[in-house]
Design an enzyme around this catalytic site. Structure first.
Site, PDB file in Angstrom:
ATOM      1  N   GLY A 166     -35.092  31.518  54.136  1.00  8.60           N
ATOM      2  CA  GLY A 166     -35.815  31.087  55.326  1.00  8.60           C
ATOM      3  C   GLY A 166     -35.871  32.132  56.425  1.00  8.60           C
ATOM      4  CB  CYS A 167     -34.432  35.298  57.088  1.00 10.11           C
ATOM      5  SG  CYS A 167     -32.949  34.371  57.425  1.00 10.11           S
ATOM      6  CD  GLN A 168     -41.626  37.227  59.815  1.00 10.20           C
ATOM      7  OE1 GLN A 168     -41.236  37.797  60.827  1.00 10.20           O
ATOM      8  NE2 GLN A 168     -42.697  36.485  59.804  1.00 10.20           N
TER       9      GLN A 168
END
Lengths: 398, 144
Positions: B50-52
């Site tokens: 869920g991290c860019q």
């Protein structure tokens, strides 16, 4: 443009410079007012009931359909299906036309510059029926490999699902030529117009596509509504997709007959205010000088590219000669997300990430890019602020 | 240093940096102090979803305290990670679970906790809490 209330606001104490127009455009006062006006004066359900408000809402809703048809050069309003957006339109086609026409062993052709919305529904369909995807290559400058496209089309796919304008590279595909090539090979075409409608004049008949999809929110209209245009014969051949009210003619527990196109594909209460807002957006946009805007778009794109060429270590991903105001770039040794975060603190909104085009990121050997995208209200000053802010951000990050 | 004094120190420091530029320079500086991340844990198992940008978080538990190794390939995210480490690294599972990331709001960084997922700080905090929760159950089993 003072007609866009949101552009008057500030962000983190700085005047907003909005350069994320490929993600969504802002809404002019005319659209906001039309939606408010609809809810304040005309709100009722459509296609049912005989009262005055119901008639008024139905008239507005169906007039919106005609406005959309006129805007994209569709021969009649009955070729326009309202959906939740470009994604909803593609899913509708994949589920209805796709399940009827794509069988085991068939091929669906795409390009590697497609948005996930024009990949995943086809992948899911192919998985389900045992068909395969054939992907047309993109060249180093971000243009489509036309020779490869020609050979893929000649190999006999059932469908070519292709974007008109790349949301990541800004490339304008020669869509008329592509549709003509597909037609010669008996291949049905679905054109994703999500990015093209605000940048390019669209005439679906001249284009020669079979199906065309776009979203209102990328055209100054509200979110949650979009369009599926289909040639008469194609839409008429398609079975219903979702069941419910409005899409039927008669219902008994023994037998159901379905309504005609386009109502057959609009089960349940539609996004009436959305359709009204979209029509207002189209009217507002159509009154502008489109030639002047296209010229302005070319100038802004050149200004962005020139500014980036002076940034040490910056590389533009996608340098197609025919392009719109969408410019993706990477900077050596600097993560795109850091650029996005710092630009945001300076009031400059850009997009960083994979832009829902992971296959394209893989094609260009990057995991994410920073993307600047313009619209009709973008000014040369906005781009100057972006450029200054980028230099400042990079000086902090390197 | 206790969690509370660590947080209070950071809040005091940020209060003296009213300009966003200096704040981000400080965040980036925090990231430079982060201990090197063990390469053998730079893999999918320890990547925070869920991290860019890529964020890795590897926990170890000595029966009392949780130690985290953490890293990111983005400079600002690494700095934010380093700030989380100052608060949550080498703490007991109970201390970690009792410390909600409210201090980020006091630092003016709560925008980074949005579901916008631009840097995954929310995912990172959630992951830290999940590890602490798992180790607490493990710790109580060890004790009995």
């Amino acid at each position: 443009m003072s007609e866009f209330p949101i552009l008057q606001r500030s962000v983190h104490g700085k005047p907003l410079v909005y350069l994320d127009n490929a993600a969504t455009t802002q809404k002019p006062r005319a659209v906001i007012d039309a939606i408010a006006e609809y809810y304040e004066h005309s709100n009722a359900n459509v296609h049912r009931g005989g009262h005055a408000l119901g008639t008024e809402a139905t008239d507005l809703f169906e007039a919106a359909r005609q406005t959309v048809a006129d805007f994209i050069g569709a021969p009649s309003a009955s070729t326009i299906v309202f959906t939740s957006g470009a994604t909803g339109s593609i899913n509708l086609v994949a589920a209805s036309w796709g399940r009827t026409n794509i069988h085991q062993g068939d091929v669906v052709a795409l390009t590697s510059m497609e948005h996930h919305a024009n990949i995943v529904p086809w992948y899911m369909l192919c998985e389900e029926v045992g068909a395969t995807l054939e992907v047309v290559r993109v060249l180093d400058d971000g243009t489509l490999d036309m020779d490869h496209l020609r050979s893929v089309l000649a190999s006999g796919p059932k469908l070519l699902a292709i974007t008109h304008v790349s949301n990541t590279l800004g490339t304008i595909n020669p869509i008329d030529e592509i549709c003509a090539m597909a037609r010669e090979n008996g291949v049905v075409t679905l054109v994703d117009g999500a990015q093209s409608v605000q940048h390019q004049p669209v005439d679906v008949v001249a284009m020669g596509c079979d199906l065309f999809v776009f979203s209102a929110h990328k055209l100054f209209g509200p979110t949650g509504i979009g369009v599926l245009y289909g040639r008469d014969e194609i839409l008429a051949s398609m079975p219903p997709y979702q069941g419910g009210g409005s899409m039927i003619s008669t219902v008994s527990f023994e037998r159901i007959t379905y309504n005609d196109v386009p109502m057959r594909f609009e089960a349940g209460t539609p996004h009436i205010a959305g359709a009204v807002g979209m029509a207002a957006a189209i009217r507002w946009f159509s009154a502008l000088d489109r030639d002047m805007l296209q010229q302005q778009d070319v100038e802004h794109t050149a200004q962005i590219c020139a500014a980036l060429s002076e940034v040490t270590g910056a590389r533009i991903i996608g340098t197609a000669p025919e392009r719109v105001g969408i410019v993706s770039f990477v900077v050596d040794g600097v993560h795109a997300s850091d650029i996005g975060t710092l630009l945001d603190t300076m009031g400059v909104a850009i997009r960083v990430g994979h832009h829902c085009t992971q296959p394209l990121m893989q094609r260009f050997g990057v995991t994410s890019t920073a993307r600047v995208s313009t619209s009709v209200y973008t000014t040369s000053h906005d781009i100057n602020v972006f450029t200054r802010s980028l230099h400042k951000a990079l000086s902090m990050l390197r | 240093m206790t969690i509370d004094t660590t947080i209070a120190e950071m809040i005091d420091l940020f209060a003296m940096l009213p300009d966003w530029e200096e704040r981000y320079a400080q965040i980036i500086a925090y990231g430079k102090d982060l201990a090197p991340y063990p390469e053998e844990f730079r893999n999918e198992t320890f990547r925070v979803k869920g991290c860019q940008s890529n964020v890795w978080l590897h926990p170890t538990f000595d029966g009392q305290r949780v130690h985290f190794d953490a890293d990111s390939d983005a400079v600002i995210v690494r700095g934010l990670t380093a700030m989380l480490m100052r608060v949550y690294d080498h703490r007991t599972p109970d201390e970690i679970l009792a410390t909600k990331p409210d201090f980020l709001a006091a630092l003016g960084l709560d925008q980074h906790l949005s579901q916008n997922r631009t840097n995954g700080l929310a995912s990172m905090v959630k992951q830290i809490m999940m590890y602490a929760f798992a180790f607490r159950s493990l710790g109580s089993k060890v004790n009995t």
